[in-house]
Design an enzyme around this catalytic site. Structure first.
Site, PDB file in Angstrom:
ATOM      1  N   CYS A   1      -7.228   2.711  -9.819  1.00 21.65           N
ATOM      2  CA  CYS A   1      -8.303   3.605  -9.402  1.00 21.65           C
ATOM      3  C   CYS A   1      -8.062   4.006  -7.953  1.00 21.65           C
ATOM      4  O   CYS A   1      -7.486   3.262  -7.174  1.00 21.65           O
ATOM      5  CB  CYS A   1      -9.694   2.998  -9.518  1.00 21.65           C
ATOM      6  SG  CYS A   1     -10.058   2.328 -11.133  1.00 21.65           S
TER       7      CYS A   1
ATOM      8  N   ARG B   1      -3.141   7.039  -9.218  1.00 16.24           N
ATOM      9  CA  ARG B   1      -3.672   5.691  -9.384  1.00 16.24           C
ATOM     10  C   ARG B   1      -4.505   5.556 -10.669  1.00 16.24           C
ATOM     11  O   ARG B   1      -4.903   4.447 -11.041  1.00 16.24           O
ATOM     12  CB  ARG B   1      -4.549   5.326  -8.191  1.00 16.24           C
ATOM     13  CG  ARG B   1      -3.844   5.422  -6.871  1.00 16.24           C
ATOM     14  CD  ARG B   1      -4.782   5.106  -5.743  1.00 16.24           C
ATOM     15  NE  ARG B   1      -5.175   3.721  -5.775  1.00 16.24           N
ATOM     16  CZ  ARG B   1      -4.503   2.738  -5.198  1.00 16.24           C
ATOM     17  NH1 ARG B   1      -3.413   2.984  -4.521  1.00 16.24           N
ATOM     18  NH2 ARG B   1      -4.913   1.504  -5.288  1.00 16.24           N
TER      19      ARG B   1
ATOM     20  N   TRP C   1      -8.938   4.401 -13.555  1.00 19.43           N
ATOM     21  CA  TRP C   1      -8.033   3.880 -14.575  1.00 19.43           C
ATOM     22  C   TRP C   1      -8.804   2.749 -15.227  1.00 19.43           C
ATOM     23  O   TRP C   1      -9.028   1.704 -14.607  1.00 19.43           O
ATOM     24  CB  TRP C   1      -6.743   3.378 -13.933  1.00 19.43           C
ATOM     25  CG  TRP C   1      -5.698   2.956 -14.911  1.00 19.43           C
ATOM     26  CD1 TRP C   1      -4.759   3.745 -15.513  1.00 19.43           C
ATOM     27  CD2 TRP C   1      -5.455   1.625 -15.399  1.00 19.43           C
ATOM     28  NE1 TRP C   1      -3.973   2.994 -16.356  1.00 19.43           N
ATOM     29  CE2 TRP C   1      -4.380   1.695 -16.302  1.00 19.43           C
ATOM     30  CE3 TRP C   1      -6.052   0.390 -15.184  1.00 19.43           C
ATOM     31  CZ2 TRP C   1      -3.880   0.580 -16.970  1.00 19.43           C
ATOM     32  CZ3 TRP C   1      -5.555  -0.722 -15.852  1.00 19.43           C
ATOM     33  CH2 TRP C   1      -4.479  -0.625 -16.728  1.00 19.43           C
TER      34      TRP C   1
ATOM     35  N   ASN D   1     -12.594  -0.166  -6.593  1.00 17.85           N
ATOM     36  CA  ASN D   1     -11.256  -0.343  -7.159  1.00 17.85           C
ATOM     37  C   ASN D   1     -10.979  -1.832  -7.160  1.00 17.85           C
ATOM     38  O   ASN D   1     -11.130  -2.481  -6.126  1.00 17.85           O
ATOM     39  CB  ASN D   1     -10.225   0.399  -6.293  1.00 17.85           C
ATOM     40  CG  ASN D   1      -8.799   0.019  -6.655  1.00 17.85           C
ATOM     41  OD1 ASN D   1      -8.514  -0.257  -7.815  1.00 17.85           O
ATOM     42  ND2 ASN D   1      -7.917   0.003  -5.673  1.00 17.85           N
ATOM     43  N   GLY D   2     -10.575  -2.369  -8.310  1.00 21.97           N
ATOM     44  CA  GLY D   2     -10.317  -3.809  -8.407  1.00 21.97           C
ATOM     45  C   GLY D   2     -11.004  -4.351  -9.636  1.00 21.97           C
ATOM     46  O   GLY D   2     -11.394  -3.585 -10.538  1.00 21.97           O
TER      47      GLY D   2
ATOM     48  N   GLU E   1      16.260   0.465 -17.606  1.00 23.16           N
ATOM     49  CA  GLU E   1      15.530   1.489 -16.857  1.00 23.16           C
ATOM     50  C   GLU E   1      15.529   2.817 -17.631  1.00 23.16           C
ATOM     51  O   GLU E   1      14.529   3.537 -17.649  1.00 23.16           O
ATOM     52  CB  GLU E   1      16.142   1.650 -15.453  1.00 23.16           C
ATOM     53  CG  GLU E   1      15.546   2.751 -14.611  1.00 23.16           C
ATOM     54  CD  GLU E   1      14.028   2.642 -14.371  1.00 23.16           C
ATOM     55  OE1 GLU E   1      13.444   1.580 -14.649  1.00 23.16           O
ATOM     56  OE2 GLU E   1      13.449   3.638 -13.934  1.00 23.16           O
TER      57      GLU E   1
ATOM     58  N   LYS F   1      12.094   4.745 -18.771  1.00 18.31           N
ATOM     59  CA  LYS F   1      11.766   6.156 -18.459  1.00 18.31           C
ATOM     60  C   LYS F   1      11.395   6.880 -19.730  1.00 18.31           C
ATOM     61  O   LYS F   1      10.433   7.628 -19.773  1.00 18.31           O
ATOM     62  CB  LYS F   1      12.971   6.870 -17.834  1.00 18.31           C
ATOM     63  CG  LYS F   1      13.254   6.799 -16.356  1.00 18.31           C
ATOM     64  CD  LYS F   1      12.146   6.974 -15.414  1.00 18.31           C
ATOM     65  CE  LYS F   1      11.373   5.794 -15.251  1.00 18.31           C
ATOM     66  NZ  LYS F   1      10.945   4.903 -14.452  1.00 18.31           N
TER      67      LYS F   1
ATOM     68  N   GLU G   1       7.946   5.795 -21.106  1.00 12.40           N
ATOM     69  CA  GLU G   1       6.847   6.183 -20.223  1.00 12.40           C
ATOM     70  C   GLU G   1       6.443   7.643 -20.413  1.00 12.40           C
ATOM     71  O   GLU G   1       5.265   7.950 -20.462  1.00 12.40           O
ATOM     72  CB  GLU G   1       7.255   5.996 -18.748  1.00 12.40           C
ATOM     73  CG  GLU G   1       7.186   4.573 -18.249  1.00 12.40           C
ATOM     74  CD  GLU G   1       7.640   4.467 -16.793  1.00 12.40           C
ATOM     75  OE1 GLU G   1       6.941   3.836 -16.007  1.00 12.40           O
ATOM     76  OE2 GLU G   1       8.696   5.023 -16.438  1.00 12.40           O
TER      77      GLU G   1
ATOM     78  N   HIS H   1      21.382  -9.624 -32.564  1.00  9.47           N
ATOM     79  CA  HIS H   1      20.470 -10.746 -32.835  1.00  9.47           C
ATOM     80  C   HIS H   1      19.051 -10.239 -33.058  1.00  9.47           C
ATOM     81  O   HIS H   1      18.130 -10.598 -32.332  1.00  9.47           O
ATOM     82  CB  HIS H   1      20.530 -11.744 -31.670  1.00  9.47           C
ATOM     83  CG  HIS H   1      21.921 -12.220 -31.398  1.00  9.47           C
ATOM     84  ND1 HIS H   1      22.601 -13.041 -32.263  1.00  9.47           N
ATOM     85  CD2 HIS H   1      22.780 -11.955 -30.384  1.00  9.47           C
ATOM     86  CE1 HIS H   1      23.816 -13.277 -31.784  1.00  9.47           C
ATOM     87  NE2 HIS H   1      23.953 -12.620 -30.645  1.00  9.47           N
TER      88      HIS H   1
ATOM     89  N   LYS I   1       0.443   4.898 -11.298  1.00  2.00           N
ATOM     90  CA  LYS I   1       1.602   4.653 -10.449  1.00  2.00           C
ATOM     91  C   LYS I   1       1.484   3.341  -9.695  1.00  2.00           C
ATOM     92  O   LYS I   1       2.469   2.684  -9.397  1.00  2.00           O
ATOM     93  CB  LYS I   1       1.763   5.808  -9.461  1.00  2.00           C
ATOM     94  CG  LYS I   1       3.064   5.713  -8.720  1.00  2.00           C
ATOM     95  CD  LYS I   1       3.562   7.040  -8.276  1.00  2.00           C
ATOM     96  CE  LYS I   1       4.986   6.939  -7.792  1.00  2.00           C
ATOM     97  NZ  LYS I   1       5.935   6.671  -8.878  1.00  2.00           N
TER      98      LYS I   1
HETATM   99  C1  G6P Z   1       3.592   0.946 -12.423  1.00  2.00           C
HETATM  100  C2  G6P Z   1       4.345   2.252 -12.307  1.00  2.00           C
HETATM  101  C3  G6P Z   1       5.837   1.997 -12.405  1.00  2.00           C
HETATM  102  C4  G6P Z   1       6.260   0.981 -11.350  1.00  2.00           C
HETATM  103  C5  G6P Z   1       5.457  -0.311 -11.444  1.00  2.00           C
HETATM  104  C6  G6P Z   1       5.708  -1.211 -10.240  1.00  2.00           C
HETATM  105  O1  G6P Z   1       3.731   0.435 -13.698  1.00  2.00           O
HETATM  106  O2  G6P Z   1       3.926   3.144 -13.308  1.00  2.00           O
HETATM  107  O3  G6P Z   1       6.538   3.204 -12.198  1.00  2.00           O
HETATM  108  O4  G6P Z   1       7.616   0.691 -11.503  1.00  2.00           O
HETATM  109  O5  G6P Z   1       4.056  -0.008 -11.445  1.00  2.00           O
HETATM  110  O6  G6P Z   1       5.267  -0.545  -9.105  1.00  2.00           O
HETATM  111  P1  G6P Z   1       5.750  -0.839  -7.639  1.00  2.00           P
HETATM  112  O7  G6P Z   1       4.932   0.064  -6.771  1.00  2.00           O
HETATM  113  O8  G6P Z   1       5.427  -2.293  -7.395  1.00  2.00           O
HETATM  114  O9  G6P Z   1       7.199  -0.577  -7.554  1.00  2.00           O
END
Ligand code: G6P
Length: 581
Positions: free
Chosen positions: A2, A27, A71, A97-98, A454, A458, A461, A477, A576
């Protein structure tokens, strides 16, 4: 998660807050709300995105206010659960937020004393508690409530009868911008930098009372003075600049980002030396940052013989923390709750701690003993691309200082060149296969295993296609049971010590009629033979190969999501910065 924004000063508050929240949508973006005050409080809140709002600015009058982009954690996204939340009388309204961990118990108590709750959220208890604690003094009421709240919070609060905005923080980020007779509060500095660069970062336990022309800070009830810092921020870099999406723009920024971040890390020879002499190195991170940490593991173990443990930050609390390990926390945002608590655990065990982050003044920079900035510039797309490249480059820069890789200048130059070439490589045949798939596997061996992880992250996501990154040797496996003619595999197969084993794995998959997208050298006849589609990688050292394959996978994910009409910069359910555990 948030995002929250507050304002008090001489401007109309609602437009400042609405614009600010747009900058914080990374956020969370399932609902939004704004409250402003004159002699009574006006609240507008809705399901949906702040960027689509039409009412707040017209309906919310006044020069003080608070706002929120959500969020969801407690209760689904809808108009009622959107913040701000108010007490029974409508005198108080808050954004939060929290997570208030003891909210259920608090809510039962409040309900038994006659309070009526409108929403399913944990946050609403705060407004009712302020109502109960109020004896005519707004700051005193908020001050009385905070010690009862367990969990994490960044709170902004308004009272109809007080010309003040109150801010309080515990384990969720909150900063205040000091303007000319005006104050801005926000989850991070991005909504503020257009007005002022003088930022004051609240510490856990701080409470700030912002009035017209003055601010009073206290910590645990005791008045304190906190220093402001001047924040460097490139406003232009946070705009799309002609690209269809932030993600595409950020992918294209990577040649510069690699160089910049590599050089910044090289300015820390003391950290390279600490790592070279460490008994062991432990890295904690989440998501994409975890995958970047895994790159360091493979390089450091192979080139320097240093044992490197990489843990998901969310699991670190359940594991042992040897005090002779140097602990590196990697976080683009510097605010990820799990990474922060893991880092605090490492500090409490007396481990030397280092943070690698992209955000100045973020919480992680204050929790670690030493900090390396990645210098990637603002990353707006929720899916991390250039920040991953920057983390990789930072690790490469540190490794170059450890004198165990193949020389500073060649890595910097070769990686840059490889990224530039990969940005122009045709990936359309691979995209055509991916678009039709409902499950994808990404496989690699050695250093290309984290690269595959990775790549898969991507893809899932932003395209919502189920994608898994696997060590190629492990795929027999279990995942083999899922391979069919409709399950494409994206495989990294490059010359090196894993090459022959990779080819064998690919042939085994081919025997199951799996469509194969090989990422390798264009003139590799064996790969040409087995792969249905070959995506060429420019020749270069391992660093260049990792950089190039990363970019190719980012672009395959981007164009697949584009073809499927996905909301690329703001994917479903994601945020994010994950500031809740
Ligand atoms: C969220 C974001 C990711 C990111 C992860 C860790 O899940 O959507 O893109 O890799 O948080 O975030 P940070 O800011 O700790 O790299």
């Amino acid at each position: 998660m948030c995002g929250i924004v507050g304002y008090i000063g001489w401007r109309d508050a609602a437009p400042v807050i609405v614009e600010g929240l747009k900058n914080l949508e990374y956020r969370g973006y399932d609902s939004y709300g704004v409250a402003t005050g004159t002699d009574h409080l006006m609240v507008v809140k809705r399901k949906g995105r702040i960027s689509e709002q039409t009412e707040c600015v017209a309906k919310c009058l006044g020069t003080r206010g608070i706002g929120h982009t959500r969020w969801a954690t407690h209760g689904p996204p809808n108009d009622i659960n959107a913040h701000p939340h108010s007490d029974c009388t409508g005198r108080f309204t808050i954004v939060h937020n929290g997570i208030i961990e003891n909210y259920a118990e608090l809510k039962r108590g409040l309900e038994s004393r006659g309070h009526h709750f409108a929403s399913d959220t944990d946050s609403e208890v705060i407004a009712h508690m302020i109502e109960e604690a109020w004896e005519g003094d707004f700051p005193a009421a908020v001050r009385a409530v905070l010690p009862i709240l367990e969990g994490s919070y960044a709170i902004l609060a308004l009272c109809a009868d007080s010309d003040e905005v109150i801010a309080a923080r515990k384990r969720s980020p909150l900063v205040i911008g000091i303007g000319d007779n005006e104050f801005f509060a926000s989850s991070d500095a991005t909504p503020i930098v257009a007005y002022t660069r003088d930022i004051l970062v609240l510490e856990d336990g701080d409470l700030a009372v912002m009035r017209r022309g003055s601010i009073a800070m206290e910590h645990g009830g005791v008045p304190i003075i906190r220093k402001t810092t001047y924040v460097d921020y490139d406003i232009e870099a946070a705009k799309k600049g002609g690209f269809a999406h932030f993600m595409l723009k950020e992918i294209f920024e990577q040649p510069d980002v690699f160089q910049q971040s590599f050089r910044l890390a090289q300015k820390h020879p003391e950290i390279s030396s600490l790592l070279s002499h460490a008994h062991g190195v432990s890295i904690i991170a989440c998501g994409t940052s975890y995958n970047a940490a895994m790159l360091f593991r493979y390089f450091a173990e192979k080139e320097c013989g240093i044992p490197v443990r990489v843990d998901m930050a969310s699991e670190y609390r359940y594991l042992s923390t040897p005090s002779d390990e140097v602990v590196i926390a990697v976080s683009q945002s510097g605010e990820t709750a799990d990474t922060l608590s893991a880092l605090r655990k490492a500090s409490s065990c007396n481990c030397p701690t280092i943070a690698i982050t992209n955000v100045q003044g973020s919480s992680i920079t204050r929790a670690a003993e030493q900090v390396i900035y990645m210098g990637a510039g603002p990353e707006m797309s929720v899916a991390a691309t250039k920040s991953y490249m920057a983390q990789f480059a930072a690790f490469a820069g540190l490794l170059s200082g450890m004198n165990c890789n193949n020389g500073t200048s060649s890595v910097e130059r070769s990686a840059r060149q490889a990224i530039e070439e990969a940005l122009l490589t045709d990936v359309s045949e691979a995209v055509a296969l991916c678009v039709k798939a409902s499950t994808l596997f990404y496989v690699g061996r050695g250093i290309f295993y984290p690269v595959a992880m990775e790549g898969a992250l991507k893809m899932k996501e932003i395209s919502y296609i189920h994608a898994e990154g696997y060590a190629a040797g492990e795929i027999k496996h279990g995942p083999f049971a899922l391979l069919t003619e409709d399950t494409p595999v994206i495989a990294v197969c490059l010359p090196g010590d894993s090459y022959q084993s990779m080819l064998s794995n690919l042939r085994e998959m081919k025997a199951r009629f799996t469509p194969l997208i090989g990422i390798g050298y264009e003139d590799d006849v064996d790969l040409q033979d087995v792969a249905d589609v070959l995506i060429p990688v420019p020749k270069g050292d391992t660093y260049a190969q990792v950089a190039a394959v990363t970019v190719l996978m980012q672009r395959i994910a981007y164009y697949t999501a584009l073809a499927l009409g996905r909301d690329i910069d703001k994917p479903r359910n994601l945020a994010k910065s994950v500031t809740v555990e």
